[in-house]
Write an enzyme that holds these catalytic residues in place. Structure first.
Site, PDB file in Angstrom:
ATOM      1  N   GLY A 248       0.834  -1.230   0.098  1.00 38.16           N
ATOM      2  CA  GLY A 248       0.026  -0.042   0.102  1.00 38.16           C
ATOM      3  C   GLY A 248       0.874   1.231  -0.040  1.00 38.16           C
ATOM      4  O   GLY A 248       0.311   2.455   0.088  1.00 38.16           O
ATOM      5  N   GLU A 290       4.491  -6.333   1.625  1.00 40.80           N
ATOM      6  CA  GLU A 290       4.010  -6.843   0.345  1.00 40.80           C
ATOM      7  C   GLU A 290       4.022  -5.552  -0.796  1.00 40.80           C
ATOM      8  O   GLU A 290       2.684  -5.436  -0.915  1.00 40.80           O
ATOM      9  CB  GLU A 290       2.566  -7.483   0.533  1.00 40.80           C
ATOM     10  CG  GLU A 290       2.821  -8.751   0.996  1.00 40.80           C
ATOM     11  CD  GLU A 290       1.377  -9.346   1.310  1.00 40.80           C
ATOM     12  OE1 GLU A 290       0.283  -8.508   1.305  1.00 40.80           O
ATOM     13  OE2 GLU A 290       1.288 -10.644   1.502  1.00 40.80           O
ATOM     14  N   GLY A 292       3.525  -3.637  -4.079  1.00 41.68           N
ATOM     15  CA  GLY A 292       3.548  -3.851  -5.331  1.00 41.68           C
ATOM     16  C   GLY A 292       3.627  -2.368  -6.389  1.00 41.68           C
ATOM     17  O   GLY A 292       4.679  -2.532  -6.857  1.00 41.68           O
ATOM     18  N   ARG A 293       2.714  -1.728  -5.978  1.00 45.01           N
ATOM     19  CA  ARG A 293       2.784  -0.207  -6.550  1.00 45.01           C
ATOM     20  C   ARG A 293       4.205   0.394  -6.484  1.00 45.01           C
ATOM     21  O   ARG A 293       4.707   1.033  -7.369  1.00 45.01           O
ATOM     22  CB  ARG A 293       1.682   0.786  -6.006  1.00 45.01           C
ATOM     23  CG  ARG A 293       1.531   2.044  -6.861  1.00 45.01           C
ATOM     24  CD  ARG A 293       0.344   2.547  -6.071  1.00 45.01           C
ATOM     25  NE  ARG A 293      -0.516   2.014  -5.570  1.00 45.01           N
ATOM     26  CZ  ARG A 293      -1.681   1.893  -6.503  1.00 45.01           C
ATOM     27  NH1 ARG A 293      -1.856   2.246  -7.602  1.00 45.01           N
ATOM     28  NH2 ARG A 293      -2.617   1.030  -5.868  1.00 45.01           N
ATOM     29  N   ARG A 330      -7.675   2.090 -14.379  1.00 41.86           N
ATOM     30  CA  ARG A 330      -7.720   2.860 -13.257  1.00 41.86           C
ATOM     31  C   ARG A 330      -8.409   4.176 -13.127  1.00 41.86           C
ATOM     32  O   ARG A 330      -9.003   4.554 -12.449  1.00 41.86           O
ATOM     33  CB  ARG A 330      -6.320   3.065 -12.785  1.00 41.86           C
ATOM     34  CG  ARG A 330      -5.386   1.705 -12.460  1.00 41.86           C
ATOM     35  CD  ARG A 330      -4.121   1.919 -11.657  1.00 41.86           C
ATOM     36  NE  ARG A 330      -4.401   2.587 -10.177  1.00 41.86           N
ATOM     37  CZ  ARG A 330      -4.014   3.805  -9.860  1.00 41.86           C
ATOM     38  NH1 ARG A 330      -3.382   4.582 -11.048  1.00 41.86           N
ATOM     39  NH2 ARG A 330      -4.172   4.206  -8.886  1.00 41.86           N
ATOM     40  N   TYR A 334     -11.154   3.937 -10.742  1.00 44.09           N
ATOM     41  CA  TYR A 334     -10.866   4.998  -9.353  1.00 44.09           C
ATOM     42  C   TYR A 334     -10.908   6.403  -9.634  1.00 44.09           C
ATOM     43  O   TYR A 334     -10.171   6.924  -8.641  1.00 44.09           O
ATOM     44  CB  TYR A 334      -9.508   4.358  -9.006  1.00 44.09           C
ATOM     45  CG  TYR A 334      -9.164   3.016  -8.772  1.00 44.09           C
ATOM     46  CD1 TYR A 334     -10.288   2.028  -7.966  1.00 44.09           C
ATOM     47  CD2 TYR A 334      -8.065   2.318  -9.239  1.00 44.09           C
ATOM     48  CE1 TYR A 334      -9.954   0.768  -7.535  1.00 44.09           C
ATOM     49  CE2 TYR A 334      -7.803   1.293  -9.091  1.00 44.09           C
ATOM     50  CZ  TYR A 334      -8.511   0.223  -8.330  1.00 44.09           C
ATOM     51  OH  TYR A 334      -8.454  -0.879  -8.030  1.00 44.09           O
ATOM     52  N   CYS A 361     -15.483   2.252 -27.084  1.00 43.45           N
ATOM     53  CA  CYS A 361     -16.867   2.911 -27.379  1.00 43.45           C
ATOM     54  C   CYS A 361     -17.422   2.999 -25.707  1.00 43.45           C
ATOM     55  O   CYS A 361     -18.549   1.934 -25.768  1.00 43.45           O
ATOM     56  CB  CYS A 361     -17.953   1.719 -28.200  1.00 43.45           C
ATOM     57  SG  CYS A 361     -18.972   2.476 -28.818  1.00 43.45           S
ATOM     58  N   GLU A 362     -17.134   3.849 -25.162  1.00 43.52           N
ATOM     59  CA  GLU A 362     -17.561   4.267 -23.689  1.00 43.52           C
ATOM     60  C   GLU A 362     -17.056   5.533 -23.509  1.00 43.52           C
ATOM     61  O   GLU A 362     -15.965   5.864 -23.376  1.00 43.52           O
ATOM     62  CB  GLU A 362     -16.711   3.109 -23.024  1.00 43.52           C
ATOM     63  CG  GLU A 362     -17.016   3.076 -21.532  1.00 43.52           C
ATOM     64  CD  GLU A 362     -18.394   2.515 -21.167  1.00 43.52           C
ATOM     65  OE1 GLU A 362     -19.206   3.357 -20.266  1.00 43.52           O
ATOM     66  OE2 GLU A 362     -18.728   1.536 -21.629  1.00 43.52           O
TER      67      GLU A 362
HETATM   68  N1  PLP Z   1      -0.968  -7.044  -0.510  1.00 40.90           N
HETATM   69  C1  PLP Z   1      -2.345  -7.094  -0.473  1.00 40.90           C
HETATM   70  C2  PLP Z   1      -3.148  -8.101   0.429  1.00 40.90           C
HETATM   71  C3  PLP Z   1      -3.178  -6.541  -1.346  1.00 40.90           C
HETATM   72  O1  PLP Z   1      -4.373  -6.466  -1.589  1.00 40.90           O
HETATM   73  C4  PLP Z   1      -2.218  -5.806  -2.249  1.00 40.90           C
HETATM   74  C5  PLP Z   1      -3.173  -4.543  -3.069  1.00 40.90           C
HETATM   75  O2  PLP Z   1      -4.241  -4.526  -3.416  1.00 40.90           O
HETATM   76  C6  PLP Z   1      -1.041  -5.559  -1.981  1.00 40.90           C
HETATM   77  C7  PLP Z   1      -0.491  -6.253  -1.212  1.00 40.90           C
HETATM   78  C8  PLP Z   1      -0.134  -4.524  -2.788  1.00 40.90           C
HETATM   79  O3  PLP Z   1      -0.718  -3.117  -2.643  1.00 40.90           O
HETATM   80  P1  PLP Z   1       0.290  -1.925  -3.281  1.00 40.90           P
HETATM   81  O4  PLP Z   1       0.309  -2.437  -4.798  1.00 40.90           O
HETATM   82  O5  PLP Z   1      -0.788  -0.653  -3.065  1.00 40.90           O
HETATM   83  O6  PLP Z   1       1.627  -2.007  -2.648  1.00 40.90           O
END
Ligand code: PLP
Length: 438
Positions: A248, A290, A292-293, A330, A334, A361-362
């Site tokens: 997150g 964890e 990701g982004r 996105r 969002y 087409c939206e």
């Molecule tokens: N872990 C869990 C359980 C998630 O649901 C998510 C994203 O939805 C992430 C990690 C990765 O989040 P981010 O990409 O915002 O770091």
């Protein structure tokens, strides 16, 4: 437009990423094109790892592959020594095909199918992040059938709502994910796992939302979870070996976004874990995160070719590109915001305010509202940075539009890591019923 990583303006006044001229990349690989700055991804991975090393805590950094999951990406993550979080058989399969070590894979999801659980068990993944009692029961049964102990983390919802867009907050009490901490459900889940013959309970997991800039949401979460774990120790004698606080961590998309560095997030979390464990007399667990982004988001840039325009006098000028909600969902999902620039004319003065439309087409297929650009011409290359996370990952074939190609760039070399879909791919799974041919 803010330039990330190795992006810069070259001698021709054009965008360069990873030592490659963006206009030439567009010509060679076609558009829309996802361009990933490999050095930037690696530097983000290393920033998280270094911060943990400095914290002195035992740790795992698991890249949340949902942000962008391809074989090349899994391989890169493996090389950087990170673990991997997957949420489906498809992501798991991709990682395994890339040769990612199964024992460093964590399997998430609120409704894993039996087939997915069996696949994960039989390939020997590191742990399951169990989401509900149904899953715990099944994992116990499947573990028993195989004579295996199944490593599990329990996903709990600590009731913290991160300051972010409502749709992407998952830590609040009213969530489809995890065991609710406040109603006693999470404690029951610990009891269940401890009593289950084939489950080996490693600890807890939580994830409070996405695109979070402030560290105080994470601090509050750790405080709440550790106080809950102290209760679990007192009532059930359980002490966690692992505390996973999810992902997150925010990134820069547009002016006004103020993400912290990976080091700042890790430091705030690690310091709180140490302090709270000491206060509650808990042994220090391994700390897992964890991201990701924050690993991949600002390493990705999408290149589009500009086509038609429509001007409504006194109202708005629409500029259409050759992609849209099929490669970046996105904004539609969002109301996500992006910056952009003309990759072929980076130094030209901004002259007009336009809105960037996709080709679907939206009416809702709008990538950017009201952006200042030089006077645009058909054929210009529009670069949209910070599209590395949840862009290609959410790409779809609406309107039967083929998904774009993906290249990794580094030190002046560009390598295709996902081919562009062809029209034939779009009908590959179609079947004509015989009766229609009659
Ligand atoms: N872990 C869990 C359980 C998630 O649901 C998510 C994203 O939805 C992430 C990690 C990765 O989040 P981010 O990409 O915002 O770091």
């Amino acid at each position: 437009m803010l330039l990330h990583g190795t992006s810069r303006i070259d001698e021709k006044g054009q965008l360069e990423i990873g030592g490659c001229n963006a206009v030439e990349l567009a010509a060679e690989f076609g558009t829309p094109l996802f361009v990933y700055d490999e050095a930037q991804i690696r530097s983000k991975c290393r920033a998280f790892v270094t911060a943990f090393q400095e914290s002195g805590l035992a740790f795992q950094v698991a890249y949340a592959s949902k942000a962008f999951c391809t074989m090349a990406m899994c391989k890169l993550i493996e090389e950087e020594g990170l673990s991997l979080d997957v949420v489906s058989g498809g992501e798991l399969y991709t990682a395994l095909e890339a040769g990612f070590p199964a024992e460093r894979i964590h399997f998430h999801g609120n409704n894993k199918s039996i087939e997915e659980m069996e696949m994960a068990l039989d390939t020997g993944i590191g742990c399951f992040v169990a989401d509900n009692f149904y899953e715990l029961g099944l994992l116990n049964q499947l573990g028993k059938e195989r004579g295996k102990q199944v490593n599990v983390l329990l996903r709990i919802t600590p009731g913290v709502e991160a300051h972010t867009h409502e749709y992407i907050s998952t830590g609040q009490q009213d969530s489809k994910f995890g065991f609710d901490m406040m109603s006693g459900q999470a404690l029951e889940a610990i009891q269940f796992a401890l009593n289950a013959e084939a489950l080996h309970l490693l600890g807890t997991h939580c994830h409070i939302g996405s695109q979070i800039f402030e560290t105080n949401g994470f601090v509050l979460t750790v405080e709440r979870v550790i106080s809950f774990l102290a209760e679990a120790k007192a009532k059930l004698g359980f002490e966690p070996a692992v505390l996973n606080v999810g992902g997150g961590f925010g990134i820069y998309y547009v002016e006004g976004d103020t993400p912290r560095t990976p080091g700042e997030y890790v430091k705030a979390i690690a310091t709180t874990v140490r302090r709270e464990c000491e206060e509650h007399d808990l042994a220090l667990p391994e700390l897992w995160i964890e991201p990701g982004r924050s690993i991949v988001g600002d390493a990705g840039t999408t290149l589009y070719r500009i086509g038609s325009t429509k001007e409504i006098p006194g109202m708005r000028k629409y500029v259409a590109v050759d992609g849209g909600m099929t490669d970046n969902l996105r904004p539609a999902l969002y109301q996500a915001k992006y910056e952009a620039a003309l990759a072929n004319r980076m130094l030209d003065e901004a002259e007009e305010t336009v809105s960037i439309a996709g080709k679907c087409c939206e009416s809702g297929d709008m990538l950017i509202w009201d952006i200042q650009l030089p006077k645009v011409r058909a054929g210009d290359i529009l670069a949209v940075p910070s599209t590395g996370a949840y862009g290609y990952a959410m790409a779809n074939n609406y309107n039967r539009i083929a998904r774009p190609a993906v290249v990794f760039v580094r030190d002046g070399h560009a390598e295709l890591v996902v081919e562009r879909e062809q029209l034939s791919d779009l009908v590959r799974l179609d079947r004509l019923p015989k009766r229609i041919n009659l």
